[in-house]
Design a protein around this motif. Structure first.
Motif, PDB file in Angstrom:
ATOM      1  N   SER B  25      54.869 -21.646 -86.583  1.00  0.00           N
ATOM      2  CA  SER B  25      53.954 -20.535 -86.317  1.00  0.00           C
ATOM      3  C   SER B  25      53.217 -20.128 -87.588  1.00  0.00           C
ATOM      4  CB  SER B  25      54.719 -19.343 -85.735  1.00  0.00           C
ATOM      5  OG  SER B  25      55.418 -18.678 -86.760  1.00  0.00           O
ATOM      6  N   LYS B  26      53.780 -20.489 -88.719  1.00  0.00           N
ATOM      7  CA  LYS B  26      53.128 -20.192 -89.999  1.00  0.00           C
ATOM      8  C   LYS B  26      52.317 -21.392 -90.498  1.00  0.00           C
ATOM      9  CE  LYS B  26      54.341 -16.089 -90.316  1.00  0.00           C
ATOM     10  NZ  LYS B  26      53.382 -14.979 -90.486  1.00  0.00           N
ATOM     11  N   GLY B  27      52.197 -22.407 -89.651  1.00  0.00           N
ATOM     12  CA  GLY B  27      51.351 -23.534 -89.999  1.00  0.00           C
ATOM     13  C   GLY B  27      52.046 -24.667 -90.731  1.00  0.00           C
ATOM     14  N   HIS B  28      53.357 -24.540 -90.958  1.00  0.00           N
ATOM     15  CA  HIS B  28      54.064 -25.606 -91.676  1.00  0.00           C
ATOM     16  C   HIS B  28      54.341 -26.794 -90.762  1.00  0.00           C
ATOM     17  CE1 HIS B  28      54.535 -22.812 -94.926  1.00  0.00           C
ATOM     18  NE2 HIS B  28      55.231 -21.976 -94.170  1.00  0.00           N
ATOM     19  N   LYS B 116      67.377 -14.666 -89.453  1.00  0.00           N
ATOM     20  CA  LYS B 116      66.334 -13.844 -88.815  1.00  0.00           C
ATOM     21  C   LYS B 116      64.974 -14.448 -89.139  1.00  0.00           C
ATOM     22  CE  LYS B 116      68.583  -9.792 -87.625  1.00  0.00           C
ATOM     23  NZ  LYS B 116      69.105 -10.564 -86.491  1.00  0.00           N
ATOM     24  N   PRO B 117      64.064 -14.516 -88.144  1.00  0.00           N
ATOM     25  CA  PRO B 117      62.764 -15.158 -88.370  1.00  0.00           C
ATOM     26  C   PRO B 117      62.042 -14.606 -89.600  1.00  0.00           C
ATOM     27  CG  PRO B 117      63.021 -14.616 -86.055  1.00  0.00           C
ATOM     28  CD  PRO B 117      64.208 -14.064 -86.751  1.00  0.00           C
ATOM     29  N   GLU B 118      61.998 -13.264 -89.712  1.00  0.00           N
ATOM     30  CA  GLU B 118      61.243 -12.691 -90.841  1.00  0.00           C
ATOM     31  C   GLU B 118      61.873 -13.054 -92.181  1.00  0.00           C
ATOM     32  OE1 GLU B 118      63.626  -9.337 -88.815  1.00  0.00           O
ATOM     33  OE2 GLU B 118      62.515 -11.127 -88.247  1.00  0.00           O
ATOM     34  N   GLN B 119      63.238 -13.116 -92.193  1.00  0.00           N
ATOM     35  CA  GLN B 119      63.936 -13.497 -93.433  1.00  0.00           C
ATOM     36  C   GLN B 119      63.611 -14.939 -93.805  1.00  0.00           C
ATOM     37  OE1 GLN B 119      68.061 -12.915 -92.653  1.00  0.00           O
ATOM     38  NE2 GLN B 119      68.181 -11.089 -93.960  1.00  0.00           N
ATOM     39  N   LEU B 120      63.638 -15.792 -92.777  1.00  0.00           N
ATOM     40  CA  LEU B 120      63.382 -17.209 -93.006  1.00  0.00           C
ATOM     41  C   LEU B 120      61.987 -17.397 -93.596  1.00  0.00           C
ATOM     42  CD1 LEU B 120      64.269 -20.172 -92.611  1.00  0.00           C
ATOM     43  CD2 LEU B 120      63.258 -20.082 -90.335  1.00  0.00           C
ATOM     44  N   ILE B 121      61.018 -16.719 -92.990  1.00  0.00           N
ATOM     45  CA  ILE B 121      59.633 -16.853 -93.465  1.00  0.00           C
ATOM     46  C   ILE B 121      59.508 -16.363 -94.903  1.00  0.00           C
ATOM     47  CG2 ILE B 121      57.286 -15.951 -93.126  1.00  0.00           C
ATOM     48  CD1 ILE B 121      58.046 -15.954 -90.052  1.00  0.00           C
ATOM     49  N   GLU B 125      58.561 -18.786 -98.013  1.00  0.00           N
ATOM     50  CA  GLU B 125      57.316 -18.562 -98.745  1.00  0.00           C
ATOM     51  C   GLU B 125      57.573 -18.332-100.227  1.00  0.00           C
ATOM     52  OE1 GLU B 125      54.823 -15.867 -96.537  1.00  0.00           O
ATOM     53  OE2 GLU B 125      54.382 -17.511 -95.128  1.00  0.00           O
ATOM     54  N   SER B 126      58.647 -17.634-100.542  1.00  0.00           N
ATOM     55  CA  SER B 126      58.906 -17.408-101.968  1.00  0.00           C
ATOM     56  C   SER B 126      59.294 -18.709-102.665  1.00  0.00           C
ATOM     57  CB  SER B 126      59.972 -16.332-102.164  1.00  0.00           C
ATOM     58  OG  SER B 126      61.244 -16.880-101.954  1.00  0.00           O
TER      59      SER B 126
END
Lengths: 444, 129
Positions: B25-28, B116-121, B125-126
């Protein structure tokens, strides 16, 4: 050697015999003095006092021998201690016989004292050894009596006590000797057989205990595997629900969102429970902890950060005070942190809005004392003794939170006990409760 | 955030699928492997920008061992690794320089399951920065 006493206890008993002998020596000197000076019984006091002095040296020698055998770092075999005890008892028999000889032989009722060592051998040594020692006692006493009777050795008359010539009275001698011998054998038999039964029972108990430990471990391994599996499944369910919930695979209507949210909440609760059980079981199974020196304050700050949000939501104020001298302790920082976090979470959970939690860490000589005090619902008096049990939850706690795991405090207790510390809880007179944890500073 | 190529190494296909959707969903672009052997051959054929590695696969330490291997190899050393583990429970992460310390745990960061999805993202990203 089969003994109801383990080798460590046997060593203690060997020292105990030495201590008892000091009393016996004092008793001998006192009895000689009283008999001679107060009761006016004529005695070869010179011999008897000399005997006391010899006994003092003998007992010091035994003490040194024991110290030598049990010196730190030396491996003390039960057989060595056994030999020392056998030696002590044999020597004591001989000394007692000599004392009896100087104090009237068969006419001195102190010959009854042979019974003491008969009992001791029955308890401390094996059955065969105790019969051998009993026979030795009978032979020694018999030799004394008969040699005096045959006038091979002199007989010291207890003038003022028994003035007859009993030591030459055959009927009296045989009668007394017969009763003496049968008494000694009977005492040896009774003591040895009771001891043997106790040994047998102890062995059985030890075996049962080992088996129970094995079974408990097996159970824990089973629980560990099971919880680990369940956790993987739950984690997968949760991950899939999260994806749906975040509408990454298409948008949801309100009813769908609500149902997914319910499912997520239930899975989350289940996961919490399983994770707590997994942690507790894992700790029960692993013997070794990763011990190191670490500053207590770091652990406290980490725990405080973890509970901060919960406390803020309920507008509970948390204050802390770290006493002078509180610095590093020896332990597993992560486990200690988790323990403290558990206690703090409980305090936050069971303290009403706008409540107050105070953490106080005090320095003690050998350790630190961590106190977590709240002004919450407290613990019902009848539940105080049980709150650290697995799955136990206090009645008032259950009313506030239906789905608690009942494992947080038993985890805390496990951790603290592993650190050789202690944990306890009590109610404050002004309301609320205080949890206290004492942890040692140095390795144990 | 530039789209990246991420390799997920986990024997739990459901978790992999969930993570795939989140990250896609983030394009990866997502590649998945079920064990370290499978992962090694995938890395060889096309080097990923990030590896998400589960700690427990067939053996208790397969994830750790594989991470160490990757860090030893000059060709793969620079690929950041995000490890899926409850490692915080077992080690003193707040007190030791754990992540990045080669002798101990050669990974850049870690996350406990369920992720958690937000944690994973956020973590991904970091690490891709």
């Amino acid at each position: 050697m089969e003994s109801i006493l383990q080798s460590k206890n046997l060593v203690q008993r060997a020292y105990w015999l030495i201590r008892l002998r000091w009393m016996a020596i004092a008793g001998l000197a006192t009895a000689t003095f009283i008999a001679n000076e107060i009761l006016n019984v004529s005695l070869p006091v010179r011999y008897l006092y000399r005997m006391s002095v010899i006994l003092i040296f003998y007992n010091f020698l035994l003490y040194d021998l024991m110290r030598y055998v049990t010196w730190k770092g030396r491996t003390t075999t039960p057989a060595a201690i056994n030999r020392i005890i056998t030696f002590q008892i044999t020597a004591d028999w001989i000394i007692l016989t000599i004392i009896l000889h100087f104090s009237g032989g068969i006419e001195n009722p102190f010959y009854l004292y042979f019974v003491f060592h008969t009992i001791l051998t029955g308890v401390l040594l094996s059955k065969v050894q105790s019969y051998i020692q009993a026979t030795l006692a009978i032979v020694l006493f018999g030799a004394l009596v008969f040699l005096e009777y045959l006038q091979v050795i002199p007989h010291y008359v207890l003038t003022g006590f028994l003035e007859g010539v009993n030591y030459r009275d055959e009927l009296y001698i045989f009668g007394t000797f017969f009763v003496f011998s049968t008494t000694i054998y009977a005492v040896a038999y009774l003591t040895a057989s009771i001891s043997e039964q106790l040994r047998q029972q102890q062995k059985e108990l030890e075996e049962t205990n080992t088996q129970l430990q094995k079974k408990d471990n097996l159970k824990n391994e089973y629980v560990l595997r099971l919880t680990h599996d369940i956790k993987s499944h739950l984690a997968a369910i949760q991950s899939c629900l999260d994806v749906v919930n975040d509408q990454l695979v298409g948008s949801l209507n309100d009813k769908q969102i609500d149902l997914i949210e319910r499912a997520r909440r239930r899975t989350g609760k289940c996961l919490n429970f399983i994770s707590a059980l997994l942690k507790l079981t894992r700790m029960k199974l692993t013997g070794q902890l990763d011990m190191e020196y670490f500053p207590v304050r770091n652990v406290l700050f980490n725990s405080l950060a973890t509970v901060e949000r919960t406390a803020k939501e309920k507008e509970i104020s948390i204050s802390h005070q770290i006493g002078e001298g509180v610095d590093e302790i020896y332990g597993e920082p992560v486990l200690v942190e988790e323990t403290l976090t558990n206690i703090l979470f409980n305090a936050a959970k069971y303290t009403p809005e706008h409540g107050k939690i105070e953490v106080n860490i005090k320095d003690e000589n050998e350790g630190v004392l961590i106190e977590v005090k709240d002004n919450g619902i407290g613990i019902p008096q009848q539940d105080l003794g049980r709150i650290f049990e697995e799955f136990f939850r206090a009645e008032n706690a259950r009313k506030i939170e239906k789905d608690g795991t009942g494992l947080g405090l038993s985890f805390a207790r496990q951790v603290v006990e592993r650190h050789k510390g202690s944990i306890w809880a009590g109610n404050n007179p002004e309301g609320g409760s205080t949890f206290s944890i004492r942890l040692p500073k140095r390795p144990y | 955030m530039n789209p990246a190529r991420i390799l997920i190494v986990d024997d739990d296909a459901d978790i992999t699928e969930a993570m795939r959707i989140v990250l896609e969903s983030k394009g990866h672009t997502i590649d998945a492997a079920i064990d370290s052997k499978d992962a090694a051959s995938r890395i060889k054929s096309q080097k990923p920008d990030l590896i998400i590695l589960d700690v427990m696969m067939s053996t208790k330490s397969e994830g750790f061992d594989f991470a160490r291997e990757l860090k030893k190899d000059a060709k793969t050393r620079d690929i950041p690794i995000l490890m899926l583990t409850a490692i915080k429970e077992k080690t003193g992460i707040d007190f030791k320089p754990a992540a990045g310390d080669e002798t101990w745990l050669p990974v850049e960061d870690f996350l406990d399951k369920p992720v958690k999805p937000e944690q994973l993202i956020e973590k991904v990203e970091s690490l891709l920065k």
